[in-house]
Design an enzyme around this catalytic site. Structure first.
Site, PDB file in Angstrom:
ATOM      1  N   SER A   1       6.451  -4.484  -2.150  1.00 56.26           N
ATOM      2  CA  SER A   1       5.750  -3.113  -2.449  1.00 56.26           C
ATOM      3  C   SER A   1       6.296  -2.185  -1.298  1.00 56.26           C
ATOM      4  O   SER A   1       7.328  -2.014  -0.660  1.00 56.26           O
ATOM      5  CB  SER A   1       4.555  -3.363  -2.803  1.00 56.26           C
ATOM      6  OG  SER A   1       4.451  -1.853  -3.634  1.00 56.26           O
TER       7      SER A   1
ATOM      8  N   GLY B   1       0.905  -1.169   0.074  1.00 57.83           N
ATOM      9  CA  GLY B   1      -0.057  -0.127  -0.166  1.00 57.83           C
ATOM     10  C   GLY B   1       0.901   1.204  -0.111  1.00 57.83           C
ATOM     11  O   GLY B   1       1.439   1.527  -0.952  1.00 57.83           O
TER      12      GLY B   1
END
Length: 327
Positions: free
Chosen positions: A120, A53
């Site tokens: 990520s 996120g």
């Protein structure tokens, strides 16, 4: 994800689905309540799983990258997303609050040095945590490296990736007046935090769709429409962190402090055609981190669900056990 004839599915590389043996909520600073779960072997090798996120939340599929007889797998929803409360809140929600939450989870569950696994934004947070608490980390297993630099933000929100996906980029930018398109993060910020729930959800879904559309190498450029509550938390939190440059003291902070990773075993799994987090960052991290193992996966993009990415991550975790490299 669009199915291509003959394409293998990531699920075939994963361990079977499992349920948590423990679920709890931990009260934290600023009124945040953090959802935490444990699965696998209660006496096993601890693995802290950090989702992406910011704002993505953890999912049942994330439990399946680890042999459940060997690993004690700990997942949590970071502040403001998933099952943590308050939902979509950016109050008292910084990188350093998240680092503090990881420490609180370790204390609550009495976890010693652990493997930290993240992709990520989860890779960003894992690196920041390891740099600030190197004694708490035995290994880092990272996927789709993002180091929260201005270059990376400019690539994804300044038109770099849009040169490969012009029609998708046009959809993302079309909601913003031309005079505001010079800073799309700021333009979306005004709308994601307008106080109008309908407007916030509309722009949150557009923000989420742009990222989802580029997540996999098999994409046709359509990211779909995420459910409103999920998209709102995802987009608001991501935008909040990007607006604040991940709350780091200076641009390039992770790379400048990579020497503190010395002595931590590191595995970097990177999709060769990652449009969200291009491989250059993974390469730079590898060069600055002595002893790290960089594994470029051909014909793969950014998503955890890419077959080649999933296969390599499971292989890494199995190899850590085979090599007894966890003490």
């Amino acid at each position: 994800m669009d199915k291509i004839p003959g394409q293998k599915r990531a699920v075939q590389y994963l361990y079977p689905p499992i349920d948590p043996f423990d679920q709890r909520v931990i009260a934290r600073t600023g009124g945040h309540r953090i959802y935490v779960e444990q699965c696998g072997n209660p006496e096993g090798i601890p693995v802290l799983v950090l989702h992406g996120g910011p704002g993505g939340g953890c999912s049942p599929a994330m439990r399946r990258y680890f042999d459940p007889e060997v690993f004690r797998v700990i997942l949590h929803d970071q502040r403001g997303c998933g099952r943590s409360k308050p939902h979509a809140s950016v109050v008292d929600n910084t990188t350093w609050d998240l680092v503090g939450d990881i420490e609180a989870i370790r204390d609550e569950l009495e976890i010693g040095p652990a493997i930290v696994f993240g992709g990520s934004w989860g890779a960003t947070l894992a690196l920041i945590y390891a740099i600030t608490h190197p004694e708490a980390v035995t290994h880092l297993v990272l996927r789709g490296v993002f180091m929260a630099t201005q270059v990376e933000l400019d690539w994804f929100y300044g038109g770099g990736a849009g040169q490969f996906w012009p029609e998708t980029w046009a959809r993302f930018t079309s909601l913003i007046p031309e005079e505001e398109r010079g800073d799309l993060i700021a333009a979306y910020h005004r709308r994601l935090f307008s106080g109008n729930m309908v407007e916030e959800t509309k722009y949150a879904q557009a923000w989420s769709s742009w990222e989802n559309a580029l997540a996999t190498v098999y994409s046709t450029g359509h990211g779909g429409e995420a459910p409103g509550p999920y998209a709102r938390a995802f987009a608001r939190l991501e935008n909040h962190y990007f607006t604040n440059k991940a709350f780091l003291d200076e641009d390039g902070w992770i790379l400048k402090n990579a020497d503190r990773l010395r002595g931590i075993m590191g595995y970097i799994v990177q999709g060769r055609y990652d449009m969200i987090c291009p491989p250059q960052r993974a390469w730079e991290l590898h060069k600055a981190w002595p002893g790290s193992d960089l594994r470029m996966v051909r014909n793969a993009g950014h998503a955890l669900s890419e077959p080649g990415i999933s296969a390599e991550l499971v292989r890494v975790m199995d190899q850590i056990v085979e090599n007894k490299r966890f003490t």
